[in-house]
Design an enzyme around this catalytic site. Structure first.
Site, PDB file in Angstrom:
ATOM      1  N   LYS A   1       0.870  -1.189   0.000  1.00  0.00           N
ATOM      2  CA  LYS A   1       0.000   0.000   0.000  1.00  0.00           C
ATOM      3  C   LYS A   1       0.895   1.223   0.000  1.00  0.00           C
ATOM      4  CE  LYS A   1      -4.493   0.802   0.437  1.00  0.00           C
ATOM      5  NZ  LYS A   1      -5.492  -0.160  -0.063  1.00  0.00           N
TER       6      LYS A   1
HETATM    7  N1  GLU Z   1      -7.061   0.034  -3.332  1.00  0.00           N
HETATM    8  C1  GLU Z   1      -7.878  -1.113  -3.566  1.00  0.00           C
HETATM    9  C2  GLU Z   1      -7.963  -1.954  -2.320  1.00  0.00           C
HETATM   10  O1  GLU Z   1      -7.768  -1.491  -1.228  1.00  0.00           O
HETATM   11  C3  GLU Z   1      -7.459  -1.877  -4.793  1.00  0.00           C
HETATM   12  C4  GLU Z   1      -6.057  -2.395  -4.799  1.00  0.00           C
HETATM   13  C5  GLU Z   1      -5.605  -2.974  -6.136  1.00  0.00           C
HETATM   14  O2  GLU Z   1      -6.378  -3.028  -7.062  1.00  0.00           O
HETATM   15  O3  GLU Z   1      -4.433  -3.377  -6.200  1.00  0.00           O
HETATM   16  O4  GLU Z   1      -8.322  -3.114  -2.355  1.00  0.00           O
END
Ligand code: GLU
Length: 451
Positions: free
Chosen positions: A134
């Site tokens: 993240k």
């Molecule tokens: N930000 C989204 C989540 O928290 C998607 C992450 C992604 O597609 O890699 O699941």
């Protein structure tokens, strides 16, 4: 109501605070308000039940890499601002690190760490071959002009360009970012790595615009995943979406898609709240008109002036009786105080970590089951995986195939969670972590620890 065993069995045990030695070994304090420690607690609780070997618990309790960068950007005024960005790479035992990048004034290292751990668990639970990561930039995207946003985005990706890649770490949209920002990320990375890895560079980011290799269905994927999980699990309490009611916190990408798809299947969205206000209609709000209103006015406030709805207070919003309560905004909104007010059968966490531990214990004591974020909000990363597969194979899927494959992953993850709930007599959150840990722990056992 049917007499079938319910998801929210009245005996659903509440999670006790952990006495795991992992905390002492890693020198971690016990602070229930710290998001990272909350997530860790939920994961370790499941790990203890599953008897995951201690060394694997230790490995999963800390991210592999925590990257923090500071970078200057020239603003439209000609002045320079220094920005702080993060990329936390939690775990890559199952595949490249994967997860969104958020732009928000309150982004902090502990929050990003927590969200990266959630991503490891999410990918493992829905069985996509990715690890968890993240990132974020501490900034207010609404206060930046289009060109400032572009310079901030490009400068951040160039700062972390040696640490990401289609086989290494694959960013995606999250709170405050969108497909335009993903286009800038991909273009920046492509320019920096030109000639080194060729066309494959495009697969460094998912959630891109369709014209740039994005996938059909990616935009609605997180909302769609919530609906797929509800369609699978609501019959357990004798309900179907067609006869159910819900309320929603947040009407951005995830909330609006969840609301529109819930309505499309015949359900009623009775109440919606966001940072601008709360609105209510006993007979159901017009989810499509509300989406238009939010796009034009920046929030739900004022919708009641032109449509069938009334404005209500925040406390009234939480107390509206519904079958499903869907938090689709930021973290930690369901505090003990709000949980006291909530009057529903199921909370479906469409956002990451929206429920505080104190709030969750109150919900469970009231017989309300919580479908956790690592299950409910996994639709986005699942379609991100499909986008990555399409980019790498240079062959593109139609919308039906995306929907079908997403549904298959979500339904299997929901069943896996349900199975663990019954097998171990635990709440759905612990059950989902067990479903995730089964996969990752077994991969660690097979791979062993290098050397
Ligand atoms: N930000 C989204 C989540 O928290 C998607 C992450 C992604 O597609 O890699 O699941």
């Amino acid at each position: 109501m049917s007499s079938k065993a319910s998801i929210a069995a009245p005996s659903t045990p509440k999670r006790e605070p952990l006495s795991s030695s992992v905390y002492d070994e890693l020198g971690l304090e016990r602070n229930p308000d710290n998001l990272y420690l909350q997530t860790l607690d939920a994961m370790l609780c499941a790990a203890e039940i599953l008897e995951v070997p201690h060394h694997i618990q230790l490995i999963l309790s800390q991210p592999k890499n925590e990257i923090m960068v500071h970078f200057p950007v020239e603003m439209d005024s000609g002045e320079y601002c220094l920005f702080k960005g993060y990329r936390v790479q939690h775990n890559n035992a199952l595949g490249p690190y994967k997860g969104g990048i958020r732009y928000h004034p309150h982004v902090s290292l502990d929050d990003v760490k927590s969200l990266s751990l959630l991503m490891t668990m999410k990918c493992s639970l829905v069985r996509v071959p990715f690890g968890g990561g993240k990132g974020g930039i501490k900034c207010d995207p609404r206060a930046l002009s289009f060109t400032e946003l572009r310079r901030v985005s490009r400068r951040f990706i160039s700062a972390i360009s040696t640490q990401i890649g289609p086989d290494v770490d694959i960013p995606a949209p999250d709170v405050g970012t969108n497909s335009q920002i993903m286009a800038w990320f991909a273009d920046t990375y492509l320019n920096i790595t030109q000639g080194l890895i060729g066309n494959d560079s495009m697969a460094v980011v998912t959630g891109k615009p369709l014209e740039m290799g994005g996938s059909l269905g990616r935009e609605k994927a997180t909302g769609q995943g919530v609906i797929d999980v509800l369609a699978e699990l609501l019959p357990e309490i004798g309900l179907s979406i067609a006869e159910a009611t819900c309320s929603l916190i947040g009407y951005g990408n995830v909330g609006s898609w969840a609301g529109k798809l819930f309505t499309e299947r015949g359900g009623k969205v009775k109440a919606v709240m966001d940072h601008t206000g709360a609105i209510y209609n006993e007979g159901g709000l017009d989810a499509i008109a509300l989406d238009d209103h939010v796009r034009t006015h920046g929030g739900v406030a004022g919708f009641e002036k032109e449509h069938a709805a009334e404005a209500i207070t925040e406390d009234q919003f939480y107390a509206v009786p519904v079958d499903v309560f869907i938090p689709a905004a930021l973290e930690q909104m369901i505090t003990a105080e709000k949980a006291d007010l909530i009057n529903c059968k199921i909370v479906a966490e469409a956002a990451n970590a929206p429920t505080t531990p104190a709030g969750e214990n109150i919900l469970l004591a009231k017989g309300i089951e919580v479908l956790p974020a690592i299950l409910c909000s996994a639709g986005g990363v699942t379609v991100s995986y499909f986008e990555w597969v399409q980019n790498r194979s240079n062959s593109y899927w139609d919308a039906e195939k995306v929907d079908e494959e997403l549904n298959r992953h979500m339904v299997l993850a929901a069943r896996r969670t349900q199975l663990a709930k019954h097998r171990y007599n635990v709440d759905m959150r612990t059950a989902a972590y067990i479903g995730a840990l089964e996969q990752i722990a077994s991969v660690y056992k097979l791979r062993g620890i290098f050397p």
